[in-house]
Motif scaffolding. Structure first.
Motif, PDB file in Angstrom:
ATOM      1  N   UNK B 114      38.344  39.967  39.223  1.00 28.40           N
ATOM      2  CA  UNK B 114      36.920  39.928  39.560  1.00 28.40           C
ATOM      3  C   UNK B 114      36.065  40.363  38.365  1.00 28.40           C
ATOM      4  N   UNK B 115      36.627  41.237  37.511  1.00 26.06           N
ATOM      5  CA  UNK B 115      35.855  41.669  36.338  1.00 26.06           C
ATOM      6  C   UNK B 115      35.885  40.651  35.202  1.00 26.06           C
ATOM      7  N   UNK B 116      36.849  39.734  35.278  1.00 28.25           N
ATOM      8  CA  UNK B 116      37.014  38.793  34.166  1.00 28.25           C
ATOM      9  C   UNK B 116      35.727  38.046  33.798  1.00 28.25           C
ATOM     10  N   UNK B 117      34.982  37.521  34.784  1.00 27.86           N
ATOM     11  CA  UNK B 117      33.743  36.826  34.392  1.00 27.86           C
ATOM     12  C   UNK B 117      32.792  37.710  33.577  1.00 27.86           C
ATOM     13  N   UNK B 118      32.722  39.014  33.920  1.00 28.79           N
ATOM     14  CA  UNK B 118      31.850  39.913  33.142  1.00 28.79           C
ATOM     15  C   UNK B 118      32.388  40.079  31.737  1.00 28.79           C
ATOM     16  N   UNK B 119      33.706  40.201  31.621  1.00 30.34           N
ATOM     17  CA  UNK B 119      34.329  40.380  30.318  1.00 30.34           C
ATOM     18  C   UNK B 119      34.064  39.163  29.440  1.00 30.34           C
ATOM     19  N   UNK B 120      34.275  37.969  30.032  1.00 23.92           N
ATOM     20  CA  UNK B 120      34.078  36.738  29.267  1.00 23.92           C
ATOM     21  C   UNK B 120      32.638  36.642  28.772  1.00 23.92           C
ATOM     22  N   UNK B 121      31.696  37.050  29.613  1.00 19.22           N
ATOM     23  CA  UNK B 121      30.295  36.956  29.229  1.00 19.22           C
ATOM     24  C   UNK B 121      29.821  38.190  28.467  1.00 19.22           C
ATOM     25  N   UNK B 122      30.716  39.176  28.259  1.00 17.00           N
ATOM     26  CA  UNK B 122      30.353  40.385  27.535  1.00 17.00           C
ATOM     27  C   UNK B 122      29.303  41.229  28.234  1.00 17.00           C
ATOM     28  N   UNK B 123      29.434  41.365  29.531  1.00 19.08           N
ATOM     29  CA  UNK B 123      28.437  42.111  30.292  1.00 19.08           C
ATOM     30  C   UNK B 123      28.983  43.461  30.724  1.00 19.08           C
ATOM     31  N   UNK B 124      28.160  44.501  30.607  1.00 15.40           N
ATOM     32  CA  UNK B 124      28.472  45.807  31.184  1.00 15.40           C
ATOM     33  C   UNK B 124      29.549  46.583  30.443  1.00 15.40           C
ATOM     34  N   UNK B 125      29.572  47.891  30.716  1.00 17.25           N
ATOM     35  CA  UNK B 125      30.640  48.737  30.185  1.00 17.25           C
ATOM     36  C   UNK B 125      31.788  48.695  31.183  1.00 17.25           C
ATOM     37  N   UNK B 126      32.929  49.277  30.810  1.00 11.90           N
ATOM     38  CA  UNK B 126      34.077  49.301  31.711  1.00 11.90           C
ATOM     39  C   UNK B 126      33.724  49.890  33.064  1.00 11.90           C
ATOM     40  N   UNK B 127      32.990  51.014  33.040  1.00 12.07           N
ATOM     41  CA  UNK B 127      32.660  51.692  34.291  1.00 12.07           C
ATOM     42  C   UNK B 127      31.732  50.832  35.146  1.00 12.07           C
ATOM     43  N   UNK B 128      30.773  50.176  34.462  1.00  9.97           N
ATOM     44  CA  UNK B 128      29.843  49.318  35.205  1.00  9.97           C
ATOM     45  C   UNK B 128      30.556  48.153  35.860  1.00  9.97           C
ATOM     46  N   UNK B 129      31.469  47.545  35.077  1.00  7.55           N
ATOM     47  CA  UNK B 129      32.188  46.392  35.611  1.00  7.55           C
ATOM     48  C   UNK B 129      32.995  46.794  36.832  1.00  7.55           C
ATOM     49  N   UNK B 130      33.570  47.995  36.750  1.00  7.22           N
ATOM     50  CA  UNK B 130      34.360  48.493  37.865  1.00  7.22           C
ATOM     51  C   UNK B 130      33.476  48.665  39.113  1.00  7.22           C
ATOM     52  N   UNK B 131      32.304  49.164  38.878  1.00  7.00           N
ATOM     53  CA  UNK B 131      31.385  49.362  39.992  1.00  7.00           C
ATOM     54  C   UNK B 131      30.954  48.017  40.589  1.00  7.00           C
ATOM     55  N   UNK B 132      30.629  47.059  39.684  1.00  4.35           N
ATOM     56  CA  UNK B 132      30.243  45.728  40.174  1.00  4.35           C
ATOM     57  C   UNK B 132      31.379  45.100  40.980  1.00  4.35           C
ATOM     58  N   UNK B 133      32.610  45.252  40.478  1.00  2.00           N
ATOM     59  CA  UNK B 133      33.757  44.650  41.168  1.00  2.00           C
ATOM     60  C   UNK B 133      33.888  45.240  42.570  1.00  2.00           C
ATOM     61  N   UNK B 134      33.686  46.556  42.682  1.00  2.00           N
ATOM     62  CA  UNK B 134      33.777  47.175  44.004  1.00  2.00           C
ATOM     63  C   UNK B 134      32.680  46.679  44.944  1.00  2.00           C
ATOM     64  N   UNK B 135      31.479  46.511  44.381  1.00  2.00           N
ATOM     65  CA  UNK B 135      30.404  45.939  45.202  1.00  2.00           C
ATOM     66  C   UNK B 135      30.779  44.553  45.719  1.00  2.00           C
ATOM     67  N   UNK B 136      31.337  43.744  44.800  1.00  2.00           N
ATOM     68  CA  UNK B 136      31.689  42.376  45.183  1.00  2.00           C
ATOM     69  C   UNK B 136      32.784  42.369  46.244  1.00  2.00           C
ATOM     70  N   UNK B 137      33.770  43.263  46.097  1.00  2.15           N
ATOM     71  CA  UNK B 137      34.840  43.336  47.094  1.00  2.15           C
ATOM     72  C   UNK B 137      34.251  43.605  48.470  1.00  2.15           C
ATOM     73  N   UNK B 138      33.330  44.583  48.505  1.00  6.65           N
ATOM     74  CA  UNK B 138      32.691  44.896  49.781  1.00  6.65           C
ATOM     75  C   UNK B 138      31.926  43.701  50.312  1.00  6.65           C
TER      76      UNK B 138
END
Lengths: 332, 322
Positions: B114-138
């Motif tokens: 789920x974090x891969x799209x953010x990584x590919x686009x270079x968005x957010x820090x590790x912690x932010x991506x983790x938080x976004x991924x959790x939001x998306x899971x919910x």
């Protein structure tokens, strides 16, 4: 359909139990089901993946994967004969003869490097050792024509990969019907096909059924297919039959919460586009999570006593010919 | 302004054979297709297997390059845009595939996926991506502990939720849903369809919703286009198409659906023959050719572009099928 087998039944299952030895121990996949099919009638066995409908079919044919699959209880009577105890030799003469089966994916059921003529002729020879080669070929050609495969002798030389999915399924049907079976088990015969081809294949099976008077056990996940092509229906959930009735009864007055939910959650052509469907929450429980009582109650969204999931339930006839698993939470 | 404007789009594959790899045939997977898609709208795409609906979906988001025609996405002509020109636009258009088992890398955890799209686009820090991924899971209805698990630990329906979470991660404007529920169990299909409808309402995405079952497509769509051998033969509002189908092929598709009501049993007008191959398709109206319709030869001389027969209802004007 009656709860106890009668002498006119073509096929009668009584309290059938079957399952598999797995790495995690013994797992039941079919948990005490009973049903009956009369000659010339068609019975739809509906359910989602993992509910045990294919295991039921394979148990009847005694084709459960070996060495792990076993029938461990109940009886399977075909024309009064108990198949569960029949010696292998007698079974072999029944299979593909008086009873036969078609599978979901004909590509895996047909031999890939033998011509279809070869395979069809073999199916015939196994059950009719007297007939001449010419007579056999004539019967094969007649059957191919009957299932809508034109092209005569040239077809016999073709291999399964040269045919489309619909054509391969027709070959499977031809093979299953060559010996004029009295029972045909069709396990998701059209699931891999387009809707248009599905309609052709189901109409073909229905025509041949009328012609030959055979009983058909049609296994499917599609209630639409059952409504259009079956006389009777049994709804399976997690190894049990939760409801069975004539199609008219079941679709007019579904009584079990699972049947009702399945019907309601189906996108309908008359429905309003882009509205939320009454979905069933959660998912089908996996084999290891089966409880002894009602397995659907936890998903039904109805108030329920946990006790109903803990005690074995009776199957009751709530009106003539309409049987329901008696869970007070799911019955309406 | 339309979000997507597709004009006369074609994608032809050359089939080569023989010693010299000469072109022996041409596969007209998509052949002169035009449609528009408004923001927040769903266009359903229906047809038998091999009709080109998946190829059309992939071409629209430029996973494939068209042979001819134009694709205007959000005001940008992307018909022949290069990979680097497309990269920023990838955020705006995503796909949900039929088989989530095959479209999710089995060696990655759900969190990684789920974090891969953010990584590919270079968005957010590790912690932010983790938080976004959790939001998306919910948001897609998965529990937080899914984060460190692997795709194979999930059922088909849950895997499709993972696929959807990935696809909506970057808040795209366009989502191509390619048979998103065909591989799922009946009771799970409705859950996933509902999730897609809710997400669309919340995020205002447009959907191109591809499926072979007309009932599912009708349920999900504002408008529906019926495809046959690479061409759209009819396009109309979902209700209108179902109530007043004009093209013989649309009627045949509708007729083939088994309705879950034994009172509606009827003799069917069965389509003869198999789904034809798009390799060297017949000229003129391909469906008329399949039906061997006596008026089929007339379609050879005609311009078969869609005509508007009533407001918003477009039909291929061949005499054999309408």
């Amino acid at each position: 359909m009656s709860q106890s087998p009668s002498s006119t039944d073509l096929l009668a299952l009584r309290d059938l139990r079957a399952g598999f030895d797995t790495e995690e121990g013994w797992r039941l996949a079919v948990d005490g089901i009973s049903l009956a099919l009369q000659p010339g009638r068609s019975l739809g066995l509906v359910g989602e993946s993992g509910c045990g409908k294919s295991v039921t079919a394979l148990s009847i044919m005694r084709l459960l994967p070996q060495p792990h699959g076993h029938v461990v209880g109940g009886s399977i009577a075909f024309e009064g004969q108990d198949l569960a105890t029949l010696p292998q030799a007698e079974l072999a003469s029944l299979r593909g003869g008086a009873m036969s089966m078609i599978f979901q994916e004909p590509m895996t059921a047909l031999h890939p490097v033998r011509s279809i003529g070869d395979q069809l002729l073999e199916a015939l020879r196994l059950h009719d050792r007297q007939g001449s080669a010419q007579a056999h070929e004539a019967r094969v050609l007649e059957m191919l024509q009957r299932v809508g495969i034109a092209g005569g002798r040239d077809r016999l030389r073709q291999y399964p990969h040269q045919l489309s999915g619909g054509m391969r399924q027709r070959v499977m049907i031809a093979m299953a019907l060559l010996n004029r079976p009295r029972l045909l088990i069709a396990d998701e015969p059209t699931t891999a096909l387009d809707v248009t081809v599905q309609a052709q294949i189901l109409e073909l099976i229905a025509d041949l059924q009328r012609e030959m008077g055979m009983g058909v056990l049609l296994i499917t996940h599609d209630l639409g297919v059952v409504a259009q092509y079956c006389d009777e229906v049994a709804v399976m959930y997690a190894g049990r039959i939760v409801e069975r009735a004539s199609v008219q009864q079941l679709f007019a007055k579904p009584r079990h919460a699972y049947t009702r939910a399945l019907l309601a959650s189906r996108p309908r052509l008359e429905g309003k586009p882009k509205t939320l469907l009454p979905a069933i929450a959660g998912q089908v429980p996996s084999l290891r999570d089966w409880v002894s009582g009602c397995r659907f109650a936890p998903r039904s969204g109805l108030a329920h006593e946990p006790a109903w999931t803990q005690q074995p339930l009776a199957v009751v006839e709530i009106e003539p010919g309409h049987w329901v698993e008696h869970c007070p939470a799911c019955l309406s | 302004m339309s979000l997507l404007e597709v004009t006369d789009l074609s994608l032809h594959f050359a089939l080569r054979g023989g010693l010299l790899r000469r072109q022996v045939a041409k596969c007209r997977a998509v052949d002169g297709v035009s449609f528009t898609l408004q923001p927040g709208e769903t266009l359903g795409l229906v047809g038998e297997s091999g009709c080109g609906k998946t190829t059309l979906g992939k071409t629209v988001v430029r996973l494939l390059e068209p042979t001819a025609g134009r694709i205007i996405f959000d005001g940008c002509d992307i018909s022949h845009a290069s990979a680097s020109q497309l990269r920023p636009l990838r955020r705006e258009m995503q796909m949900v595939f039929q088989d989530p088992a095959e479209s999710l890398n089995p060696r990655h955890t759900v969190g990684d996926l789920i974090e891969e799209p953010f990584v590919v686009q270079g968005l957010g820090s590790g912690a932010q991506r983790r938080e976004w991924a959790h939001e998306l899971l919910g948001r897609v209805g998965l529990s937080a502990d899914a984060y460190q698990r692997f795709p194979f630990e999930f059922s088909g329906g849950q895997r499709q939720r993972i696929g959807i979470a990935r696809a909506i991660a970057l808040k795209p404007k366009l989502l191509i849903c390619d048979e998103p529920v065909s591989a799922l169990d009946v009771s799970v299909q409705s859950q996933v369809l509902n999730l897609l409808l809710e997400l669309q309402r919340e995020m205002g995405m447009s959907f191109l919703f591809i499926a072979h079952g007309l009932n599912v497509v009708k349920h999900m769509s504002d408008r529906v286009a019926v495809m046959y051998l690479g061409r759209i033969v009819e396009m109309a509002g979902a209700e209108e198409l179902y109530r007043h189908p004009r093209h013989a092929y649309t009627k045949a598709l509708l007729d083939a659906i088994p309705e879950a009501d034994p009172a509606l049993r009827r003799p069917r007008r069965l389509l003869q023959g198999d789904v034809p191959s798009p390799i060297n398709p017949p000229p003129g109206c391909a469906f008329g050719a399949r039906m061997k319709h006596p008026l089929y030869p007339q379609s050879l001389e005609m311009d078969l572009s869609l005509r508007e027969v009533s407001p918003g209802h477009w039909v291929q004007p061949c005499p054999c099928c309408t």
